[in-house]
Design a protein around this motif. Structure first.
Motif, short mmCIF file in Angstrom:
data_model
loop_
_atom_site.label_atom_id
_atom_site.label_comp_id
_atom_site.label_asym_id
_atom_site.label_seq_id
_atom_site.Cartn_x
_atom_site.Cartn_y
_atom_site.Cartn_z
N ASN A 11 0.73 -0.93 0.41
CA ASN A 11 -0.08 0.32 -0.12
C ASN A 11 1.03 1.45 -0.23
OD1 ASN A 11 -2.88 -1.00 0.00
ND2 ASN A 11 -1.36 -2.24 2.43
N PRO A 12 1.07 1.59 -1.12
CA PRO A 12 2.42 2.58 -1.47
C PRO A 12 1.48 3.98 -0.43
CG PRO A 12 0.99 2.43 -3.16
CD PRO A 12 0.64 1.18 -2.41
N PRO A 13 2.51 4.65 -0.25
CA PRO A 13 1.94 6.88 -0.15
C PRO A 13 0.70 6.63 -1.54
CG PRO A 13 4.30 6.17 0.36
CD PRO A 13 4.10 4.34 -0.40
N GLN A 14 0.46 7.80 -0.72
CA GLN A 14 -0.66 7.98 -1.90
C GLN A 14 -0.35 9.04 -2.26
OE1 GLN A 14 -3.93 7.06 -3.07
NE2 GLN A 14 -3.50 5.67 -2.07
N GLU A 15 0.91 9.58 -1.95
CA GLU A 15 1.71 11.05 -2.97
C GLU A 15 2.44 10.50 -3.69
OE1 GLU A 15 0.90 12.14 1.74
OE2 GLU A 15 2.26 9.93 0.26
N LEU A 16 2.65 9.52 -4.04
CA LEU A 16 2.94 9.10 -5.39
C LEU A 16 2.68 8.56 -6.45
CD1 LEU A 16 5.38 7.40 -5.49
CD2 LEU A 16 5.14 5.16 -5.09
N TYR A 17 1.27 9.18 -6.28
CA TYR A 17 0.49 8.89 -7.16
C TYR A 17 0.29 10.07 -8.00
CZ TYR A 17 -3.50 9.07 -10.44
OH TYR A 17 -5.36 8.90 -11.21
N VAL A 217 7.72 17.92 -10.35
CA VAL A 217 7.25 18.64 -11.61
C VAL A 217 8.33 18.32 -12.64
CG1 VAL A 217 6.95 20.97 -12.68
CG2 VAL A 217 6.47 20.56 -9.77
N ASP A 218 7.50 17.30 -13.63
CA ASP A 218 8.69 17.77 -15.10
C ASP A 218 8.80 18.86 -15.54
OD1 ASP A 218 6.20 18.42 -16.20
OD2 ASP A 218 5.23 16.54 -16.54
N SER A 219 9.39 18.47 -16.44
CA SER A 219 9.81 19.51 -17.43
C SER A 219 8.93 20.41 -17.87
CB SER A 219 10.85 19.47 -18.87
OG SER A 219 10.01 18.15 -19.49
N GLU A 220 7.94 19.83 -18.49
CA GLU A 220 6.19 20.65 -18.55
C GLU A 220 5.57 21.26 -17.45
OE1 GLU A 220 4.43 18.01 -21.11
OE2 GLU A 220 6.09 17.75 -22.58
N GLY A 221 5.97 21.52 -16.19
CA GLY A 221 5.63 21.64 -14.83
C GLY A 221 4.87 21.07 -14.70
N ALA A 222 4.05 19.64 -15.61
CA ALA A 222 3.23 18.48 -14.79
C ALA A 222 3.46 17.99 -13.25
CB ALA A 222 2.65 17.77 -14.97
N LEU A 223 2.60 17.86 -12.00
CA LEU A 223 2.89 16.97 -11.00
C LEU A 223 3.15 15.83 -11.21
CD1 LEU A 223 0.13 18.47 -8.75
CD2 LEU A 223 3.28 18.67 -8.83
N CYS A 224 4.57 15.63 -10.71
CA CYS A 224 5.02 13.98 -11.24
C CYS A 224 5.20 13.38 -10.42
CB CYS A 224 6.10 14.16 -11.62
SG CYS A 224 7.01 12.56 -12.50
N GLY A 225 4.49 12.20 -9.17
CA GLY A 225 4.45 11.28 -8.67
C GLY A 225 5.11 12.54 -6.75
N ALA A 226 5.88 11.69 -5.91
CA ALA A 226 6.05 12.70 -5.13
C ALA A 226 7.78 12.76 -4.67
CB ALA A 226 5.29 11.84 -4.06
N TYR A 227 8.92 12.99 -4.58
CA TYR A 227 9.84 13.05 -3.71
C TYR A 227 9.86 13.13 -1.82
CZ TYR A 227 14.89 12.91 -2.00
OH TYR A 227 15.92 13.21 -1.65
N PHE A 228 10.15 12.13 -1.46
CA PHE A 228 10.01 11.30 0.45
C PHE A 228 11.83 12.18 1.10
CE2 PHE A 228 6.64 8.93 -2.09
CZ PHE A 228 6.07 9.19 -1.04
N ALA A 229 11.30 13.30 1.85
CA ALA A 229 12.07 13.09 2.54
C ALA A 229 12.49 13.20 4.18
CB ALA A 229 12.83 14.68 2.50
N VAL A 230 13.28 13.19 5.07
CA VAL A 230 12.63 12.61 6.60
C VAL A 230 12.72 14.75 6.93
CG1 VAL A 230 13.95 13.17 8.56
CG2 VAL A 230 14.10 11.35 6.58
N ASP A 231 11.22 14.93 7.87
CA ASP A 231 11.17 15.92 8.28
C ASP A 231 11.99 15.77 9.34
OD1 ASP A 231 10.25 17.57 9.30
OD2 ASP A 231 7.18 17.49 9.44
#
Length: 250
Positions: A11-17, A217-231
């Motif tokens: 069950n992946p993080p929803q932000e990946l979609y 964000v891809d080269s066209e400015g569209a949202l493209c998945g997510a990058y995960f980092a530690v808060d």
């Protein structure tokens, strides 16, 4: 390597979609991508399918093109694909009571089974003991559990994961395979992190801090998945339940 697991197993993080994903950006089903993987490795590739749970595919490195160690191992319905190497493998083999000739994939299976069945040691401490650059995917078929991690100081081993059109989750070291089936709903598997089917994504390098998803964000400015980092400002409970006991990994 290539791992595909049905929704519910992972069950992946929803932000990946990514809302930008469409049938046009995801041109192939996971099984079509599997066929491409096997076609590109006709003499050294194979796959294992687990009924309606998913599949694993692996290709042993051809010696003349060897750039990174790749290993596959299975024991008692637990399967592991390991990429990279461990600098302290001999020490860890001795610690876990394994043969001197046991490789990294064998060690990871033993460590996973120890955590699952009887170890009071938190999972993040076990992974922090692995010295080297590595990525692995473990699939426990009896328990229906996926355990994956990506570690190492120089991040020379890279994993990617994404959500295919049918809702299944794909994990691979080949970003082209992931993009073919997941379109823009993919991202790098974060270094220094582990994923477990029952507890989700967490950092093993900073176990008391929460993962934070930032949009890609891809080269066209569209949202493209997510990058995960530690808060850096959050703390969370990192216990990981064992499958056969009320106790937990944490």
């Amino acid at each position: 390597m290539l791992g595909v697991f049905k929704n519910g197993v992972v069950n992946p993080p929803q932000e990946l979609y990514s809302p930008a994903s469409s049938s046009a950006t995801a041109s192939k089903s996971p099984h079509e991508t599997l066929k491409d993987f096997l076609a590109s490795n006709p003499t050294n590739g194979f796959s294992l399918e687990f009924a309606d749970k998913g599949f694993l595919a692996y290709a042993s490195p051809q010696r003349q093109f060897l750039s990174q160690q790749r290993l596959f191992c299975s024991l008692n319905d637990v399967y592991c694909i390991f990429l990279g190497s461990l600098n302290n493998l001999c020490t860890l083999n001795k610690q876990y009571g394994l043969s001197k000739v046991s490789n990294e994939a064998m060690l990871v299976i033993e460590a996973y089974c120890t955590l699952r069945d009887r170890s009071p040691i938190p999972a993040h401490r076990v992974l922090k003991d692995l010295e080297g650059d590595f990525g692995f995917v473990v699939y426990d078929h009896k328990a229906g559990v996926v355990f994956a991690a990506n570690g190492g100081g120089d991040e020379s081993v890279k994993l990617y994961w994404g959500i295919a059109a049918d809702g299944s989750v794909m994990i691979s070291d080949n970003v082209k395979h992931v993009k073919a089936s997941c379109g823009k709903s993919f991202g790098p598997f974060p270094a220094g992190c582990m994923y477990h089917s029952e507890k989700g994504l967490m950092s093993f390098e900073h176990p008391m801090k929460k993962m934070k998803a930032m949009p890609r964000v891809d080269s066209e400015g569209a949202l493209c998945g997510a990058y995960f980092a530690v808060d850096a400002y959050s703390k969370v409970n990192t216990s990981m339940p064992r499958v056969d006991s009320a106790a937990n990994w944490g």
